[in-house]
Design a protein around this motif. Structure first.
Motif, PDB file in Angstrom:
ATOM      1  N   ILE A  53      -4.827   2.346   6.718  1.00  0.00           N
ATOM      2  CA  ILE A  53      -3.525   1.782   6.351  1.00  0.00           C
ATOM      3  C   ILE A  53      -2.428   2.756   6.780  1.00  0.00           C
ATOM      4  O   ILE A  53      -2.493   3.950   6.499  1.00  0.00           O
ATOM      5  N   MET A  78       1.224  -5.252   2.958  1.00  0.00           N
ATOM      6  CA  MET A  78      -0.067  -5.093   3.626  1.00  0.00           C
ATOM      7  C   MET A  78      -1.059  -4.348   2.732  1.00  0.00           C
ATOM      8  O   MET A  78      -2.238  -4.715   2.649  1.00  0.00           O
ATOM      9  N   GLN A  91       3.910  -0.474   4.809  1.00  0.00           N
ATOM     10  CA  GLN A  91       3.987  -1.903   4.522  1.00  0.00           C
ATOM     11  C   GLN A  91       3.340  -2.174   3.163  1.00  0.00           C
ATOM     12  O   GLN A  91       2.116  -2.298   3.049  1.00  0.00           O
TER      13      GLN A  91
END
Length: 292
Positions: free
Chosen positions: A52, A152, A149
């Motif tokens: 990530i 996300m 994000q």
């Protein structure tokens, strides 16, 4: 003619043992694939979490010494897996490659700032931890802003939780089915010897004496079934590595060795326990019920 009649029970007995071993091996093979699925699912989830994106944007006027000190702090954190410093020039070069044109000539200045790309360990790559790190890093004097994000991160964690629940439910169901099949296989073998068990009991044999040969035979069947299951499992691994290597990219030799030991141990334990349970059943029932 008499010799042929004597051979029939022997052949049937041998066939029953072969059938039992094959059935045990199929169940253990199924359990090995289940274990591989569970381990790979967890590792894939960790891999996704650890990739990530989390960027710490630095100020333009940050001194080299301050930047190095900040990087050392990041690298020393147990939550951070890796850090990559990207200078403003490197960021501009990468963006130019993506855009296919020199935007600096058009703007007359490089608007990008130096940054640090951070990857967290999987256990820290959750919304609460990342939000805490965002607040902590934003307070540093060298940092201008922190970017990631959030949607996300939330989406990845929610989807991984859902997938984990589905896999665990499926695994539990498959495990119960496998154990039931294993138990039925042993019970059928013992069922064919129920009259022998009762006869031994009637002539005065104690429970341990009766159990001993059946347990030894059960464990032996478990050994043969485990070995056959291991060969089948290794065969699948070999074929998968040759035909679809991307499927097993998260499976290492240590995991395979652990699964092989698990297969062998499961074969011995399940065979021994189910044999004892099946024999005890016929030791505890009345003779008339042996015909049902």
């Amino acid at each position: 003619m008499k010799n042929k009649q004597q051979k029939v029970p022997t052949v049937r007995l041998r066939n029953s043992y072969v059938t039992t071993v094959v059935s045990i091996s199929m169940v253990l093979f199924l359990l090995s694939l289940l274990g591989l699925l569970i381990l790979n699912a967890r590792r894939i989830g960790d891999y996704v979490k650890e990739n990530i994106g989390f960027s710490v944007i630095l100020k333009d006027n940050v001194r080299e010494a301050d930047r190095v000190q900040l990087m050392k702090y990041f690298d020393a954190s147990p939550a951070i897996k890796s850090t990559i410093f990207i200078s403003a020039e490197q960021a501009a070069t990468e963006l130019q490659k993506e855009l296919g044109e020199n935007f600096i000539e058009f703007l007359g200045v490089n608007p990008l700032k130096p940054s640090v790309d951070i990857k967290f360990h999987a256990q820290y790559a959750n919304p609460d931890s990342i939000a805490r790190f965002e607040k902590e890093f934003s307070a540093y004097p060298q940092v201008e802003e922190v970017y990631y994000q959030e949607s996300m991160v939330n989406l990845v964690n929610e989807n991984l939780k859902k997938i984990s629940v589905v896999i665990l439910a499926f695994s539990a169901l498959l495990l119960l089915i496998s154990i039931a099949l294993f138990n039925n296989t042993i019970r059928l073998l013992v069922y064919s010897k129920r009259f022998i068990i009762k006869t031994m009991q009637l002539v005065g044999a104690n429970r341990k004496y009766i159990l001993r040969p059946f347990i030894l035979r059960g464990i032996l069947n478990g050994v043969f079934g485990s070995v056959l299951a291991i060969f089948l499992f290794l065969g699948v691994i070999y074929i998968a590595r040759r035909q679809m290597p991307e499927i097993l990219q998260f499976t290492d030799g240590k995991t395979i060795a652990m699964l092989i030991l698990l297969i062998f141990a499961s074969g011995l334990i399940l065979a021994g326990l189910t044999t004892v349970m099946a024999v005890n059943k016929y030791l505890g029932i009345e003779r008339d019920r042996l015909y049902y």
